[in-house]
Design a protein around this motif. Structure first.
Motif, PDB file in Angstrom:
ATOM      1  N   VAL A 137      56.781  32.515  20.254  1.00  0.00           N
ATOM      2  CA  VAL A 137      58.012  31.766  20.011  1.00  0.00           C
ATOM      3  C   VAL A 137      57.989  31.153  18.608  1.00  0.00           C
ATOM      4  CG1 VAL A 137      59.374  29.766  20.715  1.00  0.00           C
ATOM      5  CG2 VAL A 137      58.414  31.294  22.453  1.00  0.00           C
ATOM      6  N   ASP A 138      56.860  30.579  18.230  1.00  0.00           N
ATOM      7  CA  ASP A 138      56.741  29.966  16.902  1.00  0.00           C
ATOM      8  C   ASP A 138      56.958  30.995  15.800  1.00  0.00           C
ATOM      9  OD1 ASP A 138      56.183  27.564  18.137  1.00  0.00           O
ATOM     10  OD2 ASP A 138      54.005  27.748  17.898  1.00  0.00           O
ATOM     11  N   PHE A 139      56.453  32.207  16.020  1.00  0.00           N
ATOM     12  CA  PHE A 139      56.581  33.256  15.004  1.00  0.00           C
ATOM     13  C   PHE A 139      58.031  33.718  14.876  1.00  0.00           C
ATOM     14  CE2 PHE A 139      55.869  37.670  13.368  1.00  0.00           C
ATOM     15  CZ  PHE A 139      55.270  37.293  12.168  1.00  0.00           C
ATOM     16  N   ILE A 140      58.743  33.789  16.000  1.00  0.00           N
ATOM     17  CA  ILE A 140      60.170  34.128  15.942  1.00  0.00           C
ATOM     18  C   ILE A 140      60.907  33.091  15.105  1.00  0.00           C
ATOM     19  CG2 ILE A 140      62.300  34.356  17.269  1.00  0.00           C
ATOM     20  CD1 ILE A 140      60.601  35.379  19.622  1.00  0.00           C
ATOM     21  N   ARG A 141      60.665  31.820  15.398  1.00  0.00           N
ATOM     22  CA  ARG A 141      61.341  30.746  14.664  1.00  0.00           C
ATOM     23  C   ARG A 141      61.037  30.830  13.165  1.00  0.00           C
ATOM     24  NH1 ARG A 141      59.961  26.848  19.061  1.00  0.00           N
ATOM     25  NH2 ARG A 141      61.884  26.460  20.227  1.00  0.00           N
ATOM     26  N   ARG A 142      59.757  30.984  12.847  1.00  0.00           N
ATOM     27  CA  ARG A 142      59.348  30.990  11.435  1.00  0.00           C
ATOM     28  C   ARG A 142      59.902  32.205  10.696  1.00  0.00           C
ATOM     29  NH1 ARG A 142      54.418  30.333  12.408  1.00  0.00           N
ATOM     30  NH2 ARG A 142      53.463  32.360  11.939  1.00  0.00           N
ATOM     31  N   THR A 143      59.863  33.355  11.357  1.00  0.00           N
ATOM     32  CA  THR A 143      60.308  34.588  10.716  1.00  0.00           C
ATOM     33  C   THR A 143      61.815  34.603  10.515  1.00  0.00           C
ATOM     34  OG1 THR A 143      58.460  35.806  11.704  1.00  0.00           O
ATOM     35  CG2 THR A 143      60.317  37.103  10.899  1.00  0.00           C
ATOM     36  N   ILE A 162      70.393  31.420  20.498  1.00  0.00           N
ATOM     37  CA  ILE A 162      68.981  31.664  20.183  1.00  0.00           C
ATOM     38  C   ILE A 162      68.150  30.421  20.487  1.00  0.00           C
ATOM     39  CG2 ILE A 162      67.343  32.187  18.332  1.00  0.00           C
ATOM     40  CD1 ILE A 162      69.527  33.877  17.021  1.00  0.00           C
ATOM     41  N   ILE A 163      68.660  29.260  20.108  1.00  0.00           N
ATOM     42  CA  ILE A 163      67.956  28.002  20.396  1.00  0.00           C
ATOM     43  C   ILE A 163      67.724  27.856  21.898  1.00  0.00           C
ATOM     44  CG2 ILE A 163      68.195  25.490  20.416  1.00  0.00           C
ATOM     45  CD1 ILE A 163      69.628  25.700  17.733  1.00  0.00           C
ATOM     46  N   GLN A 164      68.752  28.137  22.683  1.00  0.00           N
ATOM     47  CA  GLN A 164      68.641  27.992  24.139  1.00  0.00           C
ATOM     48  C   GLN A 164      67.635  28.967  24.724  1.00  0.00           C
ATOM     49  OE1 GLN A 164      72.753  28.473  25.318  1.00  0.00           O
ATOM     50  NE2 GLN A 164      73.134  26.258  25.340  1.00  0.00           N
ATOM     51  N   ALA A 165      67.642  30.221  24.263  1.00  0.00           N
ATOM     52  CA  ALA A 165      66.722  31.229  24.789  1.00  0.00           C
ATOM     53  C   ALA A 165      65.276  30.835  24.527  1.00  0.00           C
ATOM     54  CB  ALA A 165      67.024  32.594  24.175  1.00  0.00           C
ATOM     55  N   LEU A 166      64.988  30.408  23.302  1.00  0.00           N
ATOM     56  CA  LEU A 166      63.612  30.051  22.937  1.00  0.00           C
ATOM     57  C   LEU A 166      63.190  28.739  23.595  1.00  0.00           C
ATOM     58  CD1 LEU A 166      63.555  30.969  19.122  1.00  0.00           C
ATOM     59  CD2 LEU A 166      62.874  32.375  21.074  1.00  0.00           C
ATOM     60  N   HIS A 167      64.088  27.753  23.587  1.00  0.00           N
ATOM     61  CA  HIS A 167      63.740  26.439  24.129  1.00  0.00           C
ATOM     62  C   HIS A 167      63.509  26.499  25.642  1.00  0.00           C
ATOM     63  CE1 HIS A 167      63.520  22.118  24.528  1.00  0.00           C
ATOM     64  NE2 HIS A 167      64.491  22.142  25.426  1.00  0.00           N
ATOM     65  N   PHE A 168      64.334  27.254  26.348  1.00  0.00           N
ATOM     66  CA  PHE A 168      64.187  27.355  27.798  1.00  0.00           C
ATOM     67  C   PHE A 168      62.839  27.972  28.154  1.00  0.00           C
ATOM     68  CE2 PHE A 168      64.827  29.615  31.877  1.00  0.00           C
ATOM     69  CZ  PHE A 168      65.143  28.521  32.677  1.00  0.00           C
ATOM     70  N   PHE A 169      62.461  29.038  27.457  1.00  0.00           N
ATOM     71  CA  PHE A 169      61.166  29.676  27.714  1.00  0.00           C
ATOM     72  C   PHE A 169      60.018  28.749  27.323  1.00  0.00           C
ATOM     73  CE2 PHE A 169      57.789  32.671  26.043  1.00  0.00           C
ATOM     74  CZ  PHE A 169      57.264  32.959  27.298  1.00  0.00           C
ATOM     75  N   GLU A 170      60.130  28.127  26.174  1.00  0.00           N
ATOM     76  CA  GLU A 170      59.082  27.238  25.683  1.00  0.00           C
ATOM     77  C   GLU A 170      58.868  26.068  26.632  1.00  0.00           C
ATOM     78  OE1 GLU A 170      58.048  25.800  21.212  1.00  0.00           O
ATOM     79  OE2 GLU A 170      60.018  25.227  21.979  1.00  0.00           O
ATOM     80  N   ARG A 171      59.945  25.568  27.200  1.00  0.00           N
ATOM     81  CA  ARG A 171      59.842  24.431  28.125  1.00  0.00           C
ATOM     82  C   ARG A 171      59.159  24.828  29.432  1.00  0.00           C
ATOM     83  NH1 ARG A 171      65.496  22.131  29.675  1.00  0.00           N
ATOM     84  NH2 ARG A 171      65.384  23.943  31.038  1.00  0.00           N
ATOM     85  N   ARG A 172      59.332  26.084  29.829  1.00  0.00           N
ATOM     86  CA  ARG A 172      58.754  26.551  31.090  1.00  0.00           C
ATOM     87  C   ARG A 172      57.265  26.886  30.981  1.00  0.00           C
ATOM     88  NH1 ARG A 172      61.713  31.146  34.149  1.00  0.00           N
ATOM     89  NH2 ARG A 172      60.211  30.423  35.718  1.00  0.00           N
ATOM     90  N   ILE A 173      56.802  27.239  29.791  1.00  0.00           N
ATOM     91  CA  ILE A 173      55.425  27.719  29.630  1.00  0.00           C
ATOM     92  C   ILE A 173      54.395  26.782  30.265  1.00  0.00           C
ATOM     93  CG2 ILE A 173      53.600  28.210  27.941  1.00  0.00           C
ATOM     94  CD1 ILE A 173      55.730  29.422  26.119  1.00  0.00           C
ATOM     95  N   LYS A 191      65.149  39.453  27.322  1.00  0.00           N
ATOM     96  CA  LYS A 191      66.448  39.974  27.750  1.00  0.00           C
ATOM     97  C   LYS A 191      67.583  39.193  27.082  1.00  0.00           C
ATOM     98  CE  LYS A 191      69.071  41.178  31.923  1.00  0.00           C
ATOM     99  NZ  LYS A 191      69.078  41.168  33.424  1.00  0.00           N
ATOM    100  N   GLN A 192      67.412  37.885  26.972  1.00  0.00           N
ATOM    101  CA  GLN A 192      68.424  37.075  26.293  1.00  0.00           C
ATOM    102  C   GLN A 192      68.516  37.432  24.809  1.00  0.00           C
ATOM    103  OE1 GLN A 192      66.709  33.279  28.021  1.00  0.00           O
ATOM    104  NE2 GLN A 192      68.881  32.728  28.073  1.00  0.00           N
ATOM    105  N   LEU A 193      67.358  37.703  24.194  1.00  0.00           N
ATOM    106  CA  LEU A 193      67.358  38.080  22.779  1.00  0.00           C
ATOM    107  C   LEU A 193      67.991  39.461  22.574  1.00  0.00           C
ATOM    108  CD1 LEU A 193      63.855  36.787  21.618  1.00  0.00           C
ATOM    109  CD2 LEU A 193      66.085  35.704  21.340  1.00  0.00           C
ATOM    110  N   TYR A 194      67.790  40.370  23.543  1.00  0.00           N
ATOM    111  CA  TYR A 194      68.486  41.663  23.485  1.00  0.00           C
ATOM    112  C   TYR A 194      70.004  41.433  23.465  1.00  0.00           C
ATOM    113  CZ  TYR A 194      64.240  44.347  24.699  1.00  0.00           C
ATOM    114  OH  TYR A 194      62.999  44.938  24.704  1.00  0.00           O
ATOM    115  N   LYS A 195      70.449  40.517  24.311  1.00  0.00           N
ATOM    116  CA  LYS A 195      71.880  40.232  24.400  1.00  0.00           C
ATOM    117  C   LYS A 195      72.404  39.676  23.081  1.00  0.00           C
ATOM    118  CE  LYS A 195      75.278  37.678  27.180  1.00  0.00           C
ATOM    119  NZ  LYS A 195      75.462  36.766  28.337  1.00  0.00           N
TER     120      LYS A 195
END
Length: 323
Positions: A137-143, A162-173, A191-195
């Motif tokens: 997730v950090d690499f996606i944000r940075r890149t 994009i914020i919601q997709a990454l934040h939701f996953f990050e919060r669940r980890i 799947k959300q990023l594909y969308k």
């Protein structure tokens, strides 16, 4: 003519090497102390040099052959060689690329020993898997934050979806207690990023299917296998066998390659597969674009840092509770 010694060929660290080659319809050979590939044209044959000291991976696709002398030089330079299907896919035998690895007895042992300190403990292995996913997730944000080309194509890290997709996953980890749940959560994020990618590139009715023949799916397959090449090279250099996965399953030989490749796939391969599909790019153009971005964003360095960090962590002192 002065010839290079084997030690000279390994002077450039694998994490700093610039080249990955995918070759098809050619013959790889040794000539005058160099490794070349020969293509057959209608009027004349053409030779092209492969700078093996600055190469991490060579993938040999459809219609290729390699001589014993060339393999000897590639092994001396520490180049990872793999056989694959056309365009870099599919993996042979439906399992994985048949990698040919140089038989060096001088690779480090500390990373393998560090990996074994935690790997047999289910809880600590889960912690390592979570660390990989957070780094992903950090690499996606940075890149995506610094890549102007991606911003131009609509991949803005500050966009709400994009914020919601990454934040939701990050919060669940931190909350997940099983590897299976972590796999499901990361699949949902992807799947959300594909969308997001399909909307940004106006790619209608996209569905991820490894067997589909549309450009986006083909480019995703192709780019993923290039990422697998980087991951396999990282693990080979560090001396960690591919079977000691932390996420994709203990029973799947080579699964650690998939774990490490996941660090960069969403950040690089995913957006460019859709962008190149929108532009109706050729396979070669897509491959060149992805390899350029691998180098630009120092993907191999990032993979090395993450794997080394987990392998050398003092698990015993910290109880394996956090990474």
């Amino acid at each position: 003519m002065d010839y290079l010694h084997g030690s000279d060929l390994k002077a450039i660290l694998h994490s700093k090497r610039a080249n990955i080659f995918y070759l098809e319809h050619c013959r790889v050979m040794q000539k005058d102390g160099r490794v070349l590939y020969l293509t057959e044209a209608k009027k004349e044959n053409q030779y092209f040099n492969i700078p093996i000291a600055n190469t991490t991976v060579i993938l040999l696709g459809t219609g290729t052959s390699v001589t014993q002398a060339a393999m000897r030089m590639l092994a001396s330079a520490g180049v990872l060689v793999g056989f694959c299907g056309g365009g870099g896919t599919p993996l042979f035998m439906g399992a994985e690329i048949e990698w040919l690895t140089p038989q060096s007895e001088y690779r480090p042992t500390e990373y393998m020993q560090g990996w074994m300190r935690f790997w047999f403990d289910d809880d600590q292995r889960l912690v390592a898997a979570k660390s990989f996913q957070q780094a992903r997730v950090d690499f996606i944000r940075r890149t995506w934050a610094k890549d102007r080309d991606l911003k131009t194509e609509g991949f803005n890290i500050e966009a709400l979806d994009i914020i919601q997709a990454l934040h939701f996953f990050e919060r669940r980890i931190p909350e997940l207690i099983k590897v299976g749940d972590l796999l499901l959560a990361e699949a949902q994020m992807t799947k959300q990023l594909y969308k997001v990618a399909a909307i940004n590139t106006n790619y209608q009715n996209f569905s991820r299917n490894h067997g589909e023949s549309d450009l986006a799916n083909n480019f995703l397959n192709h780019g993923n296998y290039l990422a697998y090449g980087l991951a396999a090279c990282t693990l080979w250099v560090l001396g960690i066998p591919h079977g000691f996965a932390v996420m994709h399953g203990k029973t799947r030989r080579g699964a650690l390659v998939f774990d490490v490749a996941d660090l960069i796939k969403d950040a690089i391969v995913l957006p460019w597969a859709f962008i190149c599909a929108k532009e109706n790019a050729t396979e070669q153009e897509f491959r060149q674009q992805v390899l350029q971005k691998f180098t630009e964003h120092k993907c191999l360095d990032f993979m090395f840092d993450q794997v080394k960090g987990i392998a050398l962590r003092n698990w015993q002192a910290e109880g394996g509770e956090t990474l």
